[in-house]
Design a protein around this motif. Structure first.
Motif, PDB file in Angstrom:
ATOM      1  N   CYS A 110      38.828  42.008  38.585  1.00  0.00           N
ATOM      2  CA  CYS A 110      38.689  43.464  38.609  1.00  0.00           C
ATOM      3  C   CYS A 110      38.752  44.079  37.215  1.00  0.00           C
ATOM      4  O   CYS A 110      38.362  45.225  37.016  1.00  0.00           O
ATOM      5  CB  CYS A 110      39.756  44.084  39.506  1.00  0.00           C
ATOM      6  N   GLU A 153      47.673  42.540  46.064  1.00  0.00           N
ATOM      7  CA  GLU A 153      46.361  43.124  46.317  1.00  0.00           C
ATOM      8  C   GLU A 153      45.287  42.127  45.903  1.00  0.00           C
ATOM      9  O   GLU A 153      45.403  41.477  44.858  1.00  0.00           O
ATOM     10  CB  GLU A 153      46.181  44.432  45.541  1.00  0.00           C
ATOM     11  N   ARG A 154      44.228  42.039  46.718  1.00  0.00           N
ATOM     12  CA  ARG A 154      43.123  41.126  46.419  1.00  0.00           C
ATOM     13  C   ARG A 154      41.801  41.868  46.573  1.00  0.00           C
ATOM     14  O   ARG A 154      41.688  42.819  47.352  1.00  0.00           O
ATOM     15  CB  ARG A 154      43.162  39.902  47.339  1.00  0.00           C
ATOM     16  N   ASP A 155      40.791  41.410  45.826  1.00  0.00           N
ATOM     17  CA  ASP A 155      39.476  42.023  45.933  1.00  0.00           C
ATOM     18  C   ASP A 155      38.721  41.427  47.123  1.00  0.00           C
ATOM     19  O   ASP A 155      39.263  40.600  47.863  1.00  0.00           O
ATOM     20  CB  ASP A 155      38.689  41.863  44.628  1.00  0.00           C
ATOM     21  N   THR A 156      37.501  41.840  47.299  1.00  0.00           N
ATOM     22  CA  THR A 156      36.737  41.393  48.466  1.00  0.00           C
ATOM     23  C   THR A 156      36.444  39.898  48.448  1.00  0.00           C
ATOM     24  O   THR A 156      36.173  39.300  49.490  1.00  0.00           O
ATOM     25  CB  THR A 156      35.417  42.170  48.559  1.00  0.00           C
ATOM     26  N   ASP A 157      36.517  39.280  47.274  1.00  0.00           N
ATOM     27  CA  ASP A 157      36.313  37.835  47.163  1.00  0.00           C
ATOM     28  C   ASP A 157      37.623  37.060  47.241  1.00  0.00           C
ATOM     29  O   ASP A 157      37.629  35.829  47.100  1.00  0.00           O
ATOM     30  CB  ASP A 157      35.613  37.498  45.841  1.00  0.00           C
ATOM     31  N   ARG A 161      44.522  41.101  42.145  1.00  0.00           N
ATOM     32  CA  ARG A 161      44.421  42.220  41.213  1.00  0.00           C
ATOM     33  C   ARG A 161      45.408  42.073  40.059  1.00  0.00           C
ATOM     34  O   ARG A 161      45.119  42.469  38.925  1.00  0.00           O
ATOM     35  CB  ARG A 161      44.679  43.534  41.947  1.00  0.00           C
TER      36      ARG A 161
END
Length: 286
Positions: A110, A153-157, A161
């Motif tokens: 990110c 928190e994690r991104d869509t993949d 974060r």
């Protein structure tokens, strides 16, 4: 200002001259979570935050950075834990990249758009993914660890974060936690890697800071217990002194550690100090 520049130049020379033998890492503390780590000929900057205004309202620095961005030299690798300004500094990283253009910059996915905007070239950007340890320079094993600042928190993949890093270098294992709370998997994951030395935030969090948008970390009590749980030989507190609005007294950490775990080694670093860590294994016979 001239005196500060002389100190910064002297610090850069000290880093260049320091060549730790096997079983040893040299660590320099530069405020907040900014540290420089050197071992086996590799110089690593973590979260370099060398800008900031000494007169910027609530967020004024309580002390100037020991070096200025334009003094940066000799970087082999830069690690970024997350995108907050005091960790991913838009006024420092372009100077670092210009002075050491071949040095990779590792950061969560990110962070990439902002790093590209700073002028960091895409080939020099590596993604910190807690599912993929890295082998760098044929000497360093780097394991990103997902951090909870204040949440995981994690991104869509599925990429994290926020991260910390475990560095296995020169016969020493070091954990830089980044900004994080303690959560069960963090204890398990880091503990399994058997860190010799742990660098942990201690500023904590509370309702009133959260209302002002200040995202928190483990406090000094949690940091002490976490260090004990992961079996760290030595623990160094971070993230307690740069901003008065988000500070903690490192003496509280030392007192609590002494009262609860008197055999646990800890060290509070002075600003700009070089701390030479020697693993207990350094003097074992082969």
């Amino acid at each position: 200002m001239m005196e500060q520049k002389r100190k910064g130049a002297a610090l850069i020379r000290e880093i260049a001259r320091t060549e730790p033998p096997h079983g040893v890492l040299a660590i320099w503390y530069l405020g907040q979570e900014s540290v420089i780590v050197k071992g086996d000929g590799i110089t690593i900057y973590v979260d370099p935050y060398f800008s900031g205004d000494l007169d910027d309202g609530d967020w004024r620095r309580t002390f100037p950075a020991p070096i200025t961005p334009e003094e940066i030299q000799g970087v082999d690798l830069c690690l970024i834990t997350h995108e907050h300004d005091d960790h991913m500094d838009a006024k420092t990283l372009p100077w670092l990249h210009r002075s050491s253009p071949k040095a990779p910059i590792v950061a969560p996915a990110c962070c990439k758009p902002a790093l590209l905007e700073m002028g960091i070239s895409a080939p020099g950007l590596l993604t910190a993914d807690d599912r993929q340890p890295m082998e760098l320079f044929s000497k360093l094993r780097l394991t990103p660890i997902a951090a909870a600042h204040e949440q995981l928190e994690r991104d869509t993949d599925g990429g994290p974060r926020y991260v910390g890093y475990v560095l296995e270098l020169n016969g020493v294992t070091l954990f830089h936690a980044g900004d994080t709370l303690v959560y069960p998997e963090l204890i398990e994951r880091v503990g399994a890697l058997k860190p010799d030395i742990a660098l942990l935030p201690i500023n904590g969090r509370d309702y009133f800071r959260r209302q002002r948008g200040i995202v928190g970390n483990m406090d000094y009590r949690e940091a002490a217990h976490f260090a004990r749980e992961i079996g760290a030989d030595t623990v160094i507190p971070l993230h307690y002194d740069l901003f008065a609005v988000n500070a903690e007294k490192p003496g509280h950490f030392v007192d609590y550690m002494y009262e609860q775990f008197p055999e646990q080694k800890c060290h509070v670093m002075a600003r700009g100090e070089r701390f030479v860590y020697v693993t207990p294994r350094a003097f074992l016979q082969p």
